[in-house]
Design a protein around this motif. Structure first.
Motif, short mmCIF file in Angstrom:
data_model
loop_
_atom_site.label_atom_id
_atom_site.label_comp_id
_atom_site.label_asym_id
_atom_site.label_seq_id
_atom_site.Cartn_x
_atom_site.Cartn_y
_atom_site.Cartn_z
N VAL B 46 0.85 -1.20 0.00
CA VAL B 46 0.00 0.00 0.00
C VAL B 46 0.88 1.23 0.00
CG1 VAL B 46 -2.05 -0.96 1.06
CG2 VAL B 46 -0.17 -0.23 2.49
N PHE B 47 0.40 2.26 -0.63
CA PHE B 47 1.18 3.50 -0.70
C PHE B 47 0.20 4.66 -0.65
CE2 PHE B 47 0.02 4.51 -5.06
CZ PHE B 47 -0.36 3.27 -5.56
N GLU B 48 0.73 5.85 -0.45
CA GLU B 48 -0.13 7.03 -0.40
C GLU B 48 0.39 8.03 -1.41
OE1 GLU B 48 -0.26 8.94 3.38
OE2 GLU B 48 -1.99 10.16 2.79
N THR B 73 5.20 11.09 2.82
CA THR B 73 5.93 9.95 3.38
C THR B 73 5.93 10.08 4.89
OG1 THR B 73 7.39 10.20 1.52
CG2 THR B 73 8.04 8.62 3.15
N GLU B 74 5.67 8.97 5.55
CA GLU B 74 5.64 9.02 7.02
C GLU B 74 7.04 8.96 7.56
OE1 GLU B 74 2.04 6.48 8.07
OE2 GLU B 74 3.44 6.26 9.74
N ILE B 75 7.32 9.77 8.56
CA ILE B 75 8.61 9.61 9.25
C ILE B 75 8.31 9.14 10.68
CG2 ILE B 75 9.97 11.20 7.88
CD1 ILE B 75 9.51 13.27 10.03
N ILE B 85 5.54 14.00 5.58
CA ILE B 85 6.24 15.06 4.83
C ILE B 85 6.01 14.80 3.35
CG2 ILE B 85 8.49 15.99 4.27
CD1 ILE B 85 9.41 15.47 6.94
N PRO B 86 5.54 15.79 2.61
CA PRO B 86 5.34 15.55 1.17
C PRO B 86 6.68 15.39 0.47
CG PRO B 86 4.65 17.78 1.78
CD PRO B 86 5.15 17.13 3.01
N TYR B 296 -5.58 8.20 7.32
CA TYR B 296 -6.24 7.70 6.11
C TYR B 296 -5.30 7.87 4.93
CZ TYR B 296 -9.91 8.75 9.45
OH TYR B 296 -10.66 8.84 10.60
N LYS B 297 -5.02 6.76 4.27
CA LYS B 297 -4.07 6.83 3.16
C LYS B 297 -4.73 6.30 1.90
CE LYS B 297 -0.16 5.46 5.89
NZ LYS B 297 0.82 4.45 6.08
#
Lengths: 71, 306
Positions: B46-48, B73-75, B85-86, B296-297
């Motif tokens: 899964v990706f966002e 992207t999640e940190i 962070i985009p 929510y992604k």
């Protein structure tokens, strides 16, 4: 007197051997660290060009323009 | 008046049980791929954001790939809030696939290189290497595996950076059951561990179990309900940190699409759709809804090429 001399030489000799072993180990350690760093640098910059070179030399040999065009 | 009755008088066929030849057992699945059916069904990538992958084949063996990703992207953060962070990056990849040698290289715009090598040194011995290289010092990882495949067993020896050593062994005990164990030693973190695993598989189902001294107990079960549908469930328990996760999912492999979905005991619902629009053109939709963390992604993407 002879025994004292012998004992003195004996202890200096063993300490010298120990120091020699430690320095050899240190040198081997430093040398392996240096080669690993160099190998990492080479792999970082050279892996993808290596794959491309191997691919371009495989059969059937592709042309250079096939590498650059999107189709 | 003998009515012509012609109907099949087939006696119920008695299946003769084949005698098990214990000296001719099949080669087991590699140790690290033991859970692969459950992993494929329950953990899709899964990706966002937006993803676009283009693979261009130049040769039978050689292909280049271009990939663009834009999304948050999640940190990892210490608090319970998720920080995103985009990011946007372009990834260039080169693949060389030979029966005896496989080379995969990927380079990102921030300079990270991902390299994978798989080489058949002989009929039974395989060398695999996996490396993530960065320009920052001390952030690169490398792992080298030597796999030996015997008649009904497999063994593997692993070497990693940071003085990481590991070995595992798996043996077929019956035509359906295989048992294995692993040992690892991490020099840098001064940790070592032992683990055992078992896998029971038939045509219709696969059940695996794994226990490790790091405190993890993992069980999984996959049932192939039909050619197109399989259901999977997974249970993971960490007895050191008292963490429990159970998930249940489905995997529909239909003619034009593949739909996977799962629901978790952490309140997470995931769904992943890959739709084949045309030959070589795939459309991907991914959704992950975490009700507990309120995260929510949603992602969409297109894959062009094989």
């Amino acid at each position: 007197m002879a025994s004292n001399r012998g004992k003195g030489k004996g202890t200096k000799g063993s300490k010298g051997v120990l120091e020699e072993e430690e320095s050899v180990l240190k040198r081997v350690n430093a040398w392996t660290n240096w080669t690993l760093k160099k190998a990492k640098g080479i792999a970082h910059y050279g892996f993808i060009p290596l794959v491309i070179i191997i691919g371009m030399n495989s059969e059937p040999k592709p042309h250079l323009y096939q590498l650059l065009t999107p189709v | 008046m003998a009515a012509p009755t012609s109907f099949n008088t087939t006696k119920p066929t008695v299946e003769t049980k084949e005698k098990v030849d214990y000296f001719n057992l099949p080669c087991p699945i590699p140790y690290e791929e033991m859970h692969r059916e459950a992993l494929m069904s329950l953990k899709p990538e899964v990706f966002e954001g937006m993803r676009f992958d283009f693979t261009k084949g130049i040769n039978q063996k050689f292909a280049l790939s271009h990939s663009v990703f834009m999304g948050p992207t999640e940190i990892p953060s210490q608090s319970s809030e998720t920080i995103k962070i985009p990011t946007a990056h372009y990834e260039f990849g080169a693949n060389y696939l030979d029966p005896k040698l496989m080379l995969l290289g990927r380079v990102l715009t921030d300079g990270r290189v991902n390299a994978r090598v798989k080489c058949d040194l002989s009929d039974n011995l395989i060398l695999k290497a996996n490396a993530q290289l960065t320009s920052e010092p001390h952030m690169s990882h490398c792992m080298v595996n030597f796999d030996y495949k015997g008649k009904d067993y497999r063994s593997q020896f692993q070497l990693g950076n940071g003085a990481l050593f590991g070995a595992n062994y798996i043996q077929s005990v019956t035509p359906n059951l295989s048992l294995g164990g692993e040992v690892f030693w991490a020099g840098q973190h001064r940790k070592s561990g032992v683990g055992y695993a078992a896998r029971y598989s038939t045509d219709k189902m696969v059940a695996t179990g794994q226990v490790a001294s790091t405190g993890i107990v993992a069980l999984s079960y996959v049932q192939k309900v039909s050619e197109k549908v399989s259901l999977a469930s997974d249970f993971m328990y960490n007895y050191m940190s008292r963490d429990v996760t159970a998930s249940f999912g489905y995997d529909y492999i239909l003619r034009q699409c593949r739909l996977r979905g799962k629901i978790d005991s952490n309140g997470c619902v995931t769904s992943f759709l890959e739709e084949r629009l045309n030959m070589g053109l795939n459309f991907i939709l991914s959704a992950e809804i975490d009700h507990r963390k309120k995260d929510y992604k949603f992602g969409f993407g297109l894959t062009v090429g094989e």
